[in-house]
Design a protein around this motif. Structure first.
Motif, PDB file in Angstrom:
ATOM      1  N   LEU A 265       5.034  -7.364   4.163  1.00 35.06           N
ATOM      2  CA  LEU A 265       4.638  -6.060   4.689  1.00 35.06           C
ATOM      3  C   LEU A 265       3.777  -6.205   5.939  1.00 35.06           C
ATOM      4  N   PRO A 266       3.786  -5.176   6.795  1.00 42.27           N
ATOM      5  CA  PRO A 266       2.790  -5.115   7.874  1.00 42.27           C
ATOM      6  C   PRO A 266       1.460  -4.641   7.292  1.00 42.27           C
ATOM      7  N   ASN A 267       0.480  -4.410   8.150  1.00 46.61           N
ATOM      8  CA  ASN A 267      -0.843  -3.974   7.701  1.00 46.61           C
ATOM      9  C   ASN A 267      -0.801  -2.532   7.210  1.00 46.61           C
ATOM     10  N   LEU A 268      -0.638  -2.376   5.911  1.00 46.71           N
ATOM     11  CA  LEU A 268      -0.616  -1.079   5.261  1.00 46.71           C
ATOM     12  C   LEU A 268      -1.534  -1.120   4.045  1.00 46.71           C
ATOM     13  N   PRO A 269      -2.014   0.035   3.571  1.00 50.96           N
ATOM     14  CA  PRO A 269      -2.825   0.034   2.351  1.00 50.96           C
ATOM     15  C   PRO A 269      -2.117  -0.623   1.169  1.00 50.96           C
ATOM     16  N   GLN A 270      -0.787  -0.513   1.122  1.00 53.84           N
ATOM     17  CA  GLN A 270      -0.040  -1.123   0.014  1.00 53.84           C
ATOM     18  C   GLN A 270      -0.148  -2.647   0.024  1.00 53.84           C
ATOM     19  N   PHE A 271      -0.285  -3.238   1.218  1.00 58.81           N
ATOM     20  CA  PHE A 271      -0.484  -4.690   1.283  1.00 58.81           C
ATOM     21  C   PHE A 271      -1.794  -5.051   0.591  1.00 58.81           C
ATOM     22  N   VAL A 272      -2.849  -4.325   0.910  1.00 62.38           N
ATOM     23  CA  VAL A 272      -4.164  -4.617   0.343  1.00 62.38           C
ATOM     24  C   VAL A 272      -4.148  -4.433  -1.172  1.00 62.38           C
ATOM     25  N   THR A 273      -3.506  -3.366  -1.629  1.00 62.41           N
ATOM     26  CA  THR A 273      -3.416  -3.109  -3.068  1.00 62.41           C
ATOM     27  C   THR A 273      -2.617  -4.192  -3.769  1.00 62.41           C
ATOM     28  N   ALA A 274      -1.463  -4.554  -3.205  1.00 60.50           N
ATOM     29  CA  ALA A 274      -0.616  -5.581  -3.825  1.00 60.50           C
ATOM     30  C   ALA A 274      -1.310  -6.939  -3.833  1.00 60.50           C
ATOM     31  N   PHE A 275      -2.014  -7.244  -2.747  1.00 61.60           N
ATOM     32  CA  PHE A 275      -2.725  -8.525  -2.644  1.00 61.60           C
ATOM     33  C   PHE A 275      -3.745  -8.650  -3.771  1.00 61.60           C
TER      34      PHE A 275
ATOM     35  N   VAL B 298       8.830  -9.378  -4.967  1.00 61.91           N
ATOM     36  CA  VAL B 298       8.614  -9.206  -3.539  1.00 61.91           C
ATOM     37  C   VAL B 298       8.272  -7.741  -3.277  1.00 61.91           C
ATOM     38  N   VAL B 299       7.198  -7.519  -2.529  1.00 66.76           N
ATOM     39  CA  VAL B 299       6.808  -6.180  -2.098  1.00 66.76           C
ATOM     40  C   VAL B 299       7.116  -6.091  -0.613  1.00 66.76           C
ATOM     41  N   THR B 300       7.937  -5.110  -0.217  1.00 63.79           N
ATOM     42  CA  THR B 300       8.383  -5.087   1.170  1.00 63.79           C
ATOM     43  C   THR B 300       8.702  -3.680   1.635  1.00 63.79           C
ATOM     44  N   LEU B 301       8.873  -3.537   2.934  1.00 61.10           N
ATOM     45  CA  LEU B 301       9.341  -2.285   3.499  1.00 61.10           C
ATOM     46  C   LEU B 301      10.795  -2.053   3.105  1.00 61.10           C
ATOM     47  N   SER B 302      11.157  -0.787   2.938  1.00 59.93           N
ATOM     48  CA  SER B 302      12.547  -0.462   2.618  1.00 59.93           C
ATOM     49  C   SER B 302      13.497  -1.031   3.670  1.00 59.93           C
ATOM     50  N   ASP B 303      13.067  -0.987   4.943  1.00 57.43           N
ATOM     51  CA  ASP B 303      13.917  -1.482   6.027  1.00 57.43           C
ATOM     52  C   ASP B 303      14.172  -2.982   5.948  1.00 57.43           C
ATOM     53  N   LEU B 304      13.296  -3.710   5.242  1.00 54.91           N
ATOM     54  CA  LEU B 304      13.433  -5.164   5.162  1.00 54.91           C
ATOM     55  C   LEU B 304      14.169  -5.624   3.904  1.00 54.91           C
ATOM     56  N   VAL B 305      14.466  -4.687   3.015  1.00 54.15           N
ATOM     57  CA  VAL B 305      15.149  -5.044   1.769  1.00 54.15           C
ATOM     58  C   VAL B 305      16.461  -5.789   2.020  1.00 54.15           C
ATOM     59  N   PRO B 306      17.285  -5.399   3.028  1.00 51.07           N
ATOM     60  CA  PRO B 306      18.537  -6.150   3.251  1.00 51.07           C
ATOM     61  C   PRO B 306      18.322  -7.640   3.487  1.00 51.07           C
TER      62      PRO B 306
ATOM     63  N   TYR C 294     -12.261  -0.974   5.696  1.00 55.44           N
ATOM     64  CA  TYR C 294     -11.196  -1.672   6.426  1.00 55.44           C
ATOM     65  C   TYR C 294     -10.218  -0.636   6.970  1.00 55.44           C
ATOM     66  N   TYR C 295      -9.965  -0.697   8.296  1.00 53.67           N
ATOM     67  CA  TYR C 295      -9.091   0.250   8.980  1.00 53.67           C
ATOM     68  C   TYR C 295      -7.830  -0.481   9.461  1.00 53.67           C
ATOM     69  N   PRO C 296      -6.772  -0.549   8.643  1.00 57.14           N
ATOM     70  CA  PRO C 296      -5.574  -1.297   9.045  1.00 57.14           C
ATOM     71  C   PRO C 296      -4.735  -0.557  10.079  1.00 57.14           C
ATOM     72  N   LEU C 297      -4.117  -1.332  10.976  1.00 57.44           N
ATOM     73  CA  LEU C 297      -3.111  -0.840  11.906  1.00 57.44           C
ATOM     74  C   LEU C 297      -1.857  -1.677  11.693  1.00 57.44           C
ATOM     75  N   PRO C 298      -0.694  -1.049  11.450  1.00 62.40           N
ATOM     76  CA  PRO C 298       0.531  -1.801  11.138  1.00 62.40           C
ATOM     77  C   PRO C 298       1.040  -2.669  12.276  1.00 62.40           C
ATOM     78  N   GLU C 299       0.760  -2.275  13.510  1.00 62.14           N
ATOM     79  CA  GLU C 299       1.206  -3.070  14.643  1.00 62.14           C
ATOM     80  C   GLU C 299       0.204  -2.947  15.780  1.00 62.14           C
ATOM     81  N   TRP C 300       0.224  -3.919  16.672  1.00 62.46           N
ATOM     82  CA  TRP C 300      -0.732  -3.930  17.769  1.00 62.46           C
ATOM     83  C   TRP C 300      -0.339  -2.930  18.835  1.00 62.46           C
ATOM     84  N   ASP C 301      -1.248  -2.042  19.157  1.00 62.05           N
ATOM     85  CA  ASP C 301      -1.100  -1.094  20.244  1.00 62.05           C
ATOM     86  C   ASP C 301      -2.489  -0.918  20.845  1.00 62.05           C
ATOM     87  N   ALA C 302      -2.673  -1.385  22.078  1.00 58.42           N
ATOM     88  CA  ALA C 302      -4.004  -1.407  22.678  1.00 58.42           C
ATOM     89  C   ALA C 302      -4.629  -0.014  22.746  1.00 58.42           C
ATOM     90  N   GLN C 303      -3.840   0.969  23.172  1.00 57.50           N
ATOM     91  CA  GLN C 303      -4.372   2.329  23.276  1.00 57.50           C
ATOM     92  C   GLN C 303      -4.800   2.868  21.910  1.00 57.50           C
TER      93      GLN C 303
END
Length: 539
Positions: free
Chosen positions: A59-69, A103-111, A227-236
């Motif tokens: 998973l990317p940085n999501l609350p579900q990652f922290v919970t699953a971890f 495995v805990v993953t995004l729906s898009d990554l299941v394939p 903790y303030y997670p961001l799923p992907e890097w975006d400078a703005q």
């Protein structure tokens, strides 16, 4: 020393109403967070997943990652973090080697999981996002009740990340509860007055990476911060979040800081709430550091670590002092040495950093080795690799980092080069062999070598030198155009770049592909990669 779940439970009991996670404006208190980890742990237990069983988190940085971890650790399991940029080719070995059952993953990554599932031990796929037929939605997976935390010993495994290390095949790094808990708390203590309940941590470093996992997520949760997670890097987005929420702590890799200072409106953001900014993953260019500090009046403190060391071994802390160009001093409890090939310690220089143009580095440098409570138990099921990675001396078990450096009389350490050919791009390690093997699978490629070349934003980036099939097979003059070899098969450098991008994580694909007639090799057939790097610099 308590296991990781016990640490977090203590914080949740002491500060139940404090914010543990804040994501897209939604806050989760420690009481609610701890409850959800218990529901996740109970769901694993209901399915027979427990002590010592591996759970892959893809998973990317999501609350579900922290919970699953933390839910996995609460159930007594072992977390196998996986880069969400990976595709089926890359996750296959991780799942097979670790024997992960869930495995805990995004729906898009299941394939990608399904493509390799038959060759693995995966029994349960938990999904985040839109519902899919072959997985169980995360919320539906959670049990109605909670599982009490399964007590684990200090030396029991907690996390098994994978690193290429000094071979092309990723190796499972066995990190214990003691490794991770000790390093998380030490990292928290490097902040002036320690991390507090009123601290707010920017979570831009990926959680699958040990830096984001330990120094950002766990150090914060161990001490009651938010903790303030961001799923992907975006400078703005990151700058706006720091300004709007008055975040107090941030860590990043050099490329992130470089992105920040190059935003057209960089000077418009107010980052005065920050009381510490840390950087690691690779050396930060001094000019980037200087410009960031001038813009925001916030000092950047550089550190050093590896996956095998949980990760931090050195840091330029506000209290211990900072020396620009240095990775800092070794942490409390961590021993470090610079040794030669006979494991004899190199004497320190009077003061660093030295002028590398005026200094004979061979006289002062050696390999950096470390020992301490944060050093891994060993590589999973790889006794030969462990024998090479460690040296027992003076009553300590020293880990060979593979990095070359020196140190000074004030205790500051400096890294000048990597011992192997690993490419470090924006804080991510890329092992050239993996890219080369993929290139060899292309019908237009007869020979290939991959090296790291300088890149202003990423520190290093990936470049591939390719010998086309026409050149290697003795093709005629039709195989050249303006003196540049061209393959018999209709392919361009851009198409080879796209081919790699389609099969590898984005940061691994070559940013440059150059066709050459032949690769420089030794008499034993080894590619002389330094010649390729020198050739690139001369062009």
């Amino acid at each position: 020393m308590a296991d990781i779940a016990t640490h977090v439970r203590s914080v949740a009991e002491e500060h139940p109403d404090e914010v543990a996670l804040s994501y897209q404006g939604r806050e989760t208190t420690y009481e609610d967070f701890w409850s959800r980890t218990g529901q996740f742990a109970a769901a694993l237990d209901d399915r027979g997943v427990g002590e010592g069983d591996r759970v892959g988190i893809y998973l990317p940085n999501l609350p579900q990652f922290v919970t699953a971890f933390h839910g996995t650790l609460r159930a007594g399991g072992v977390v196998v973090p996986m880069n969400p940029q990976y595709k089926s080719r890359e996750i296959s070995h991780l799942l097979e080697d670790s024997e992960a059952r869930t495995v805990v993953t995004l729906s898009d990554l299941v394939p990608f999981v399904e493509e390799v599932r038959a060759d693995t031990a995966v029994e349960h796929v938990v999904t985040v996002g839109e519902a899919v037929d072959s997985g169980t939605d995360f919320e539906a997976f959670l049990a109605d009740d909670e599982l009490e935390a399964v007590e684990r010993d200090d030396e029991d495994l907690a996390v098994q990340p994978y690193t290429s290390g000094t071979t092309g095949r990723p190796k499972g790094v066995q990190l214990t509860h003691r490794n991770l808990a000790s390093n998380a708390q030490t990292a928290a203590d490097l902040v002036p007055d320690g991390i507090r309940t009123d601290d707010k941590q920017l979570g831009v470093l990926p959680l699958f990476h040990i830096y984001g996992m330990t120094v950002v997520m766990n150090a914060t949760l161990f001490n009651g911060g938010a903790y303030y997670p961001l799923p992907e890097w975006d400078a703005q987005q990151a700058l706006s979040l720091v300004e709007d929420e008055r975040l107090t702590l941030m860590h990043g890799v050099p490329a992130m800081y470089n992105d920040v200072i190059n935003q057209p409106n960089a000077a418009e953001f107010d980052l005065s709430s920050l009381r510490l900014a840390g950087v690691g993953g690779s050396g930060i260019p001094i000019e980037v550091l200087r410009r960031f500090e001038e813009l925001y009046d916030v000092k950047i403190y550089e550190g050093y670590g590896l996956t095998e060391t949980s990760p931090v071994t050195h840091f330029n802390s506000p209290e211990a002092g900072r020396r620009v160009g240095s990775i800092g001093k070794s942490l409390d409890g961590v021993d470090a040495r610079i040794v030669d090939g006979s494991f004899e310690e190199r004497p320190p220089v009077e003061a660093g950093p030295v002028d590398e143009e005026e200094t004979d580095l061979d006289e002062i440098t050696g390999e950096l080795v470390v020992a301490g409570p944060n050093v891994m138990k060993g590589y999973y099921d790889l006794p030969e690799a462990n024998a090479e990675a460690f040296t027992d001396a003076d009553g300590k078990r020293w880990f060979h980092t593979g990095d070359i450096g020196y140190w000074d009389e004030d205790g500051f350490f400096y890294v000048v080069d990597r011992k192997k050919h690993m490419i470090n791009t924006a804080g991510y390690n890329v092992y050239p062999r993996e890219v080369e093997e993929l290139l060899f699978e292309h019908e237009a490629v007869a020979d290939a070598a991959v090296v790291g070349i300088p890149d202003e934003r990423r520190g290093e980036t990936v470049k591939a030198f390719v010998v086309p099939a026409s050149t290697a097979s003795g093709g005629s003059s039709d195989g050249e155009s303006d003196g540049v070899p061209v393959p018999d098969v209709d392919v361009t450098p851009d198409e080879l770049k796209q081919y790699c991008l389609d099969n590898l994580a984005e940061y691994k694909h070559p940013r440059e592909v150059e066709f050459v007639e032949e690769l420089p090799r030794t008499t034993t057939g080894k590619v002389q990669k330094y010649e390729l790097r020198d050739r690139d610099e001369d062009e």
